[in-house]
Design an enzyme around this catalytic site. Structure first.
Site, PDB file in Angstrom:
ATOM      1  N   GLY A 235      -0.008  -4.285  10.270  1.00  0.00           N
ATOM      2  CA  GLY A 235       1.542  -4.531   9.773  1.00  0.00           C
ATOM      3  C   GLY A 235       1.139  -2.868   9.634  1.00  0.00           C
TER       4      GLY A 235
ATOM      5  CB  ALA B 238      -1.699   0.436   8.443  1.00  0.00           C
ATOM      6  CG  ASP B 239      -4.060  -4.988   5.760  1.00  0.00           C
ATOM      7  OD1 ASP B 239      -4.688  -4.724   4.828  1.00  0.00           O
ATOM      8  OD2 ASP B 239      -3.835  -6.488   5.902  1.00  0.00           O
ATOM      9  CB  THR B 240      -5.741  -4.295  11.082  1.00  0.00           C
ATOM     10  OG1 THR B 240      -5.240  -3.799  11.225  1.00  0.00           O
ATOM     11  CG2 THR B 240      -6.177  -5.120  12.157  1.00  0.00           C
TER      12      THR B 240
ATOM     13  CE  LYS C 125      -3.747  -2.028   2.235  1.00  0.00           C
ATOM     14  NZ  LYS C 125      -4.535  -1.946   4.010  1.00  0.00           N
TER      15      LYS C 125
END
Length: 191
Positions: free
Chosen positions: A105, A68-70, A52
Site C-alpha cells: 500500500g 508505504a507498507d507491505t 506512516k
C-alpha cells in the site's frame, strides 16, 4: 520532479526511489502501526501507509510525503516481519510449494490532497527443504522482511513464478508510484 519525503527507513524503498531518479529525503515515521478491523489486506496496507505518511506530514506540511507498507498473505493469514528465527522458518515452511499474495500500500500526502493505492502480486514458491530454510534463515536476510523473504536477495531462488509487479514485492510499485507522483509535482516545494 521535485523532492519528496519518504516516511520510511527501508533500504529497499530508498533503492527503488533512487533507481527511478525520484528526488527525496528520508524522515522515518515513528508512528505505532495499528491494524484495526479492516475487511481486506488491501485496506490494511493502505491504512498503514497512510498512518506512516500522516505522522511525518504533521511536521512537513509544505512537502509531499510518501508512506508505504507491505504484507504477505497466505490462506487468509497475514505474514508480517518475523519476530525471530523460529517464526521466519515457520513462515517459509508455510509458503513452501504454494502461491501467496504480496500487498503493498502507498499513501501520498500534500496540503492539497491525499492519494492511496495498492498493488497485489501473486508469488509462487518452489518446494523448500528444511536445509534450504535453515541456511536462508541463518543468513539473517529474512528477519526484517514481510513473509520472511527478500525477492531481490537470496530469497529469489525460492521463487518459481510471479504474477504482478515485482517491485511491489520488493517494497514499492515504482512504475505506478512515479505516475501518481506526477499529479503532486506542483504541490511540492523546493527543499
Amino acid at each position: 520532479m521535485r523532492k519528496i519525503i519518504l516516511a520510511s527507513g527501508s533500504p529497499r524503498r530508498k533503492e527503488l526511489l533512487e533507481l527511478a531518479d525520484v528526488p527525496f529525503e528520508i524522515v522515518v515515521s515513528e508512528v505505532e502501526e495499528t491494524i484495526g478491523a479492516y475487511s481486506s489486506p488491501s485496506d490494511i496496507v493502505m491504512s498503514l501507509a497512510l498512518q506512516k505518511a500522516s505522522a511525518v506530514a504533521e511536521n512537513h506540511s509544505n512537502q509531499v510525503v510518501l508512506g508505504a507498507d507491505t504484507i504477505v498473505t497466505y490462506d487468509s493469514r497475514i505474514l508480517g516481519k518475523p519476530s525471530n528465527e523460529a517464526e521466519a522458518k515457520e513462515m517459509l515452511r508455510l509458503l513452501s510449494g504454494k502461491t501467496h499474495e504480496v500487498y503493498t500500500g502507498v499513501a501520498i500526502i500534500s496540503k492539497e490532497k491525499t492519494v492511496t493505492f495498492y498493488e497485489r502480486t501473486e508469488v509462487t514458491f518452489w518446494g523448500l527443504t528444511e536445509e534450504e530454510i535453515d541456511v536462508y534463515v541463518a543468513s539473517k536476510e529474512p528477519l526484517d522482511k514481510a513473509g520472511s523473504y527478500g525477492i531481490q536477495g537470496k530469497g529469489s531462488i525460492f521463487v518459481q513464478h510471479i504474477q504482478g509487479d515485482y517491485y511491489s514485492v520488493v517494497g514499492l510499485p515504482i512504475a505506478r508510484l512515479v505516475r501518481e507522483l506526477k499529479q503532486f509535482d506542483s504541490d511540492v516545494t523546493h527543499a
